[in-house]
Enzyme design. Sequence first.
Site, PDB file in Angstrom:
ATOM      1  N   SER A  65       1.879  -4.789  -1.546  1.00  0.00           N
ATOM      2  CA  SER A  65       1.280  -3.682  -2.277  1.00  0.00           C
ATOM      3  C   SER A  65       1.144  -3.954  -3.780  1.00  0.00           C
ATOM      4  O   SER A  65       0.495  -4.897  -4.186  1.00  0.00           O
ATOM      5  CB  SER A  65       2.116  -2.432  -1.990  1.00  0.00           C
ATOM      6  OG  SER A  65       1.597  -1.311  -2.620  1.00  0.00           O
ATOM      7  N   ASP A 282      -4.297   0.267  -5.899  1.00  0.00           N
ATOM      8  CA  ASP A 282      -3.201  -0.707  -6.017  1.00  0.00           C
ATOM      9  C   ASP A 282      -3.544  -1.952  -5.187  1.00  0.00           C
ATOM     10  O   ASP A 282      -4.636  -2.044  -4.616  1.00  0.00           O
ATOM     11  CB  ASP A 282      -1.846  -0.093  -5.639  1.00  0.00           C
ATOM     12  CG  ASP A 282      -1.714   0.143  -4.148  1.00  0.00           C
ATOM     13  OD1 ASP A 282      -2.749   0.243  -3.464  1.00  0.00           O
ATOM     14  OD2 ASP A 282      -0.576   0.213  -3.649  1.00  0.00           O
ATOM     15  N   ASN A 380       2.455   9.032  -7.203  1.00  0.00           N
ATOM     16  CA  ASN A 380       1.913   7.704  -7.510  1.00  0.00           C
ATOM     17  C   ASN A 380       0.532   7.449  -6.904  1.00  0.00           C
ATOM     18  O   ASN A 380      -0.017   6.363  -7.047  1.00  0.00           O
ATOM     19  CB  ASN A 380       2.900   6.614  -7.079  1.00  0.00           C
ATOM     20  CG  ASN A 380       3.173   6.641  -5.579  1.00  0.00           C
ATOM     21  OD1 ASN A 380       2.324   7.009  -4.783  1.00  0.00           O
ATOM     22  ND2 ASN A 380       4.378   6.244  -5.195  1.00  0.00           N
ATOM     23  N   ALA A 504      18.732   6.308  -5.552  1.00  0.00           N
ATOM     24  CA  ALA A 504      18.624   4.858  -5.402  1.00  0.00           C
ATOM     25  C   ALA A 504      17.231   4.553  -4.881  1.00  0.00           C
ATOM     26  O   ALA A 504      16.748   5.236  -3.976  1.00  0.00           O
ATOM     27  CB  ALA A 504      19.672   4.367  -4.415  1.00  0.00           C
ATOM     28  N   SER A 505      16.583   3.537  -5.447  1.00  0.00           N
ATOM     29  CA  SER A 505      15.260   3.133  -4.952  1.00  0.00           C
ATOM     30  C   SER A 505      15.409   2.588  -3.533  1.00  0.00           C
ATOM     31  O   SER A 505      16.404   1.948  -3.197  1.00  0.00           O
ATOM     32  CB  SER A 505      14.693   2.052  -5.858  1.00  0.00           C
ATOM     33  OG  SER A 505      13.704   1.313  -5.176  1.00  0.00           O
ATOM     34  N   GLY A 506      14.391   2.830  -2.728  1.00  0.00           N
ATOM     35  CA  GLY A 506      14.400   2.273  -1.379  1.00  0.00           C
ATOM     36  C   GLY A 506      13.712   0.915  -1.332  1.00  0.00           C
ATOM     37  O   GLY A 506      13.764   0.217  -0.328  1.00  0.00           O
ATOM     38  N   THR A 507      13.054   0.525  -2.416  1.00  0.00           N
ATOM     39  CA  THR A 507      12.301  -0.727  -2.395  1.00  0.00           C
ATOM     40  C   THR A 507      12.791  -1.742  -3.426  1.00  0.00           C
ATOM     41  O   THR A 507      12.364  -2.885  -3.408  1.00  0.00           O
ATOM     42  CB  THR A 507      10.798  -0.476  -2.673  1.00  0.00           C
ATOM     43  OG1 THR A 507      10.689   0.105  -3.979  1.00  0.00           O
ATOM     44  CG2 THR A 507      10.176   0.452  -1.660  1.00  0.00           C
ATOM     45  N   ARG A 512      16.426   5.150  -9.762  1.00  0.00           N
ATOM     46  CA  ARG A 512      15.335   5.726 -10.556  1.00  0.00           C
ATOM     47  C   ARG A 512      15.785   7.082 -11.078  1.00  0.00           C
ATOM     48  O   ARG A 512      16.418   7.858 -10.343  1.00  0.00           O
ATOM     49  CB  ARG A 512      14.095   5.939  -9.713  1.00  0.00           C
ATOM     50  CG  ARG A 512      13.497   4.671  -9.175  1.00  0.00           C
ATOM     51  CD  ARG A 512      12.066   4.885  -8.703  1.00  0.00           C
ATOM     52  NE  ARG A 512      11.659   3.850  -7.769  1.00  0.00           N
ATOM     53  CZ  ARG A 512      11.374   2.599  -8.107  1.00  0.00           C
ATOM     54  NH1 ARG A 512      11.447   2.232  -9.373  1.00  0.00           N
ATOM     55  NH2 ARG A 512      11.023   1.707  -7.203  1.00  0.00           N
TER      56      ARG A 512
HETATM   57  P1  NG1 Z   1      11.262   3.752  -4.224  1.00  0.00           P
HETATM   58  O1  NG1 Z   1      11.432   2.362  -4.706  1.00  0.00           O
HETATM   59  O2  NG1 Z   1      12.156   4.133  -3.062  1.00  0.00           O
HETATM   60  O3  NG1 Z   1      11.328   4.747  -5.358  1.00  0.00           O
HETATM   61  C1  NG1 Z   1       8.580   3.496  -4.241  1.00  0.00           C
HETATM   62  C2  NG1 Z   1       7.837   4.736  -4.641  1.00  0.00           C
HETATM   63  C3  NG1 Z   1       7.569   5.573  -3.408  1.00  0.00           C
HETATM   64  C4  NG1 Z   1       6.862   4.782  -2.332  1.00  0.00           C
HETATM   65  C5  NG1 Z   1       7.581   3.460  -2.094  1.00  0.00           C
HETATM   66  C6  NG1 Z   1       6.853   2.539  -1.131  1.00  0.00           C
HETATM   67  C7  NG1 Z   1       8.088   6.091  -6.670  1.00  0.00           C
HETATM   68  C8  NG1 Z   1       8.989   6.853  -7.561  1.00  0.00           C
HETATM   69  N1  NG1 Z   1       8.635   5.541  -5.591  1.00  0.00           N
HETATM   70  O4  NG1 Z   1       9.784   3.890  -3.620  1.00  0.00           O
HETATM   71  O5  NG1 Z   1       6.841   6.707  -3.771  1.00  0.00           O
HETATM   72  O6  NG1 Z   1       5.507   4.592  -2.650  1.00  0.00           O
HETATM   73  O7  NG1 Z   1       7.806   2.754  -3.315  1.00  0.00           O
HETATM   74  O8  NG1 Z   1       5.874   1.761  -1.741  1.00  0.00           O
HETATM   75  O9  NG1 Z   1       6.875   5.997  -6.950  1.00  0.00           O
HETATM   76 ZN    ZN Z   2       0.132   0.070  -1.755  1.00  0.00          ZN
END
Ligand code: NG1
Ligand code: ZN
Length: 540
Positions: A65, A282, A380, A504-507, A512
């Site tokens: 992405s 994106d 986003n 916590a971010s999932g990615t 955050r």
């Molecule tokens: P994480 O990293 O869990 O915040 C981000 C985006 C999500 C979603 C995922 C998958 C923000 C704040 N978070 O997740 O909305 O798009 O990546 O790509 O934009």
């Molecule tokens: Zn994307």
Amino acid sequence: MDRDAIIAASKKHDIVSGKPYKYGTAGFRMSADLLDGVAFRVGLLSALRSRKLSGQTIGVMITASHNPAVDNGVKIVDPMGDMLEQEWESYATSLVNAPTHEELADYYQKLADTLKIDLSSPGKVIAGRDTRPSGITLVTALADALAATKTEYIDFKILTTPQLHYLTRCINTAGTPGAYGEVSEVGYYKKLVEAFYRSLRGRKVTGTLSVDCANGVGGPKLSELLKHHDSTKTGLDVKVCNDDVLRPEVLNLDCGADFVKTRQRAPPSPKPAPGDRWCSLDGDADRLIYYWVDPDTGFFMLDGDRIATLAASFIADLFRNAGLDGQLRIGVIQTAYANGASTKYVEQHLQLPVVCTPTGVKHLHHAACSYDIGVYFEANGHGTVLFSPDAVQTFKTKEPQSPAQKDALETLSALADLINQTVGDAISDMLMVEVILAHKGWSLRDWAMTYSDLPNRLVRVEVGNKDLFQTTDAERKLSHPAGCQDEIDQCVKKYTNARSFARASGTENACRVYAEAATRSEADELANKVAAIVKKYGGE
Ligand code: NG1
Ligand code: ZN
């Protein structure tokens, strides 16, 4: 099962040991060097998933992405084009983490046994990838797993993420009353363009639209779509920008929807002329952000929240005009990152219900399914509008009582074809926005006037251990670490109209922090203070 075949093939696609692999909101996403074994193992899992679902086709998308060019990712798509069922995410994680080739083959067999999967039945998987060069070798790893498990396989090569979702649903619905479309990339373009013509109902788009394609797959695909589009019919004049896919290193570099949203400014190149209409996709064309640069006031952004409110207000109007008010239910689904002003606008001005879900499209998509029309968008720019089969049926069968009702019903019907029903699709969403603006006779400035966003700030905070941070209330509050939420609450109290939360971010390996407040300086200050609290509780 041919255990030896799986072990032999797996030996060609080792995983890098010592890395904790987890199927998250974006599937497996990381540096492409670490993904060869992961892609192979995802192949095994998708083969199992297809057989579990009576041989329906499973999709695999290879993309990272909006991440930098050196990253890549592997994600599984379920038969109707939605995200992999949650329970299977943990099977994916376990399969990918099997320490040896033999243990991998054993776990594969064990999954088949526990889930009562007949490994001799037919299975089918399709794949697509974005323009990252690493995608080519990852597809080979995937194909090797499918060959070792005697699974039918089609490689659709370079696609946007939403195109792969579209094709998966098309294959599985072909020949049924719910057939979603022609099983080809051209079928996708023809469906969208035809629905675009029908949705406009003779109205014309005004003003050139420059589209920043993040130097990703959206560039060539948008150009392809435009070959099927007759601009004299619609007035839509698109200028495709940042569509260099020959230099991989420029992918998502200083351009694209993520750059625009997080930096809150236009890409430096090409420089938008004052007043021009712009939007950014994106790297895999599933996010969309609109903006323009005003000669007096500067950059102005219309993000996912704005697209959601625009779509909800237009569809609610069409409902009234079609005499469907009160008969079908419209809902708007957001996450905690939605600007508070957008939530207030939907609830108070549009008088529509808003549901807040945890981050991640699968949660929004799921919640949207409980409405006749579910409008879901992340701030986003990732999102879509889901129409229930009942709603689509009603648009087609309701006897109109007036020409105005007929017009509204036909517009709704066309929109249901225009808007990708499987997943957020930047190209389809862009055509939807153009249709709505043409119907309303609005410029981007008119659209922006509907409400004023609260100034906000999103900060990434590196912590020792992000897993310490656990949330509740659709991620709007922290349940752990103990005491952290109280400190955040005390801090927020000191500001007007303010809201802040941490998760916590999932990615990514980070937390955050989001903050909004009455003024820009207050939003910035609050975000920094909450970030400091998170850092303090975040472990060594
Ligand atoms: P994480 O990293 O869990 O915040 C981000 C985006 C999500 C979603 C995922 C998958 C923000 C704040 N978070 O997740 O909305 O798009 O990546 O790509 O934009
Ligand atoms: Zn994307």
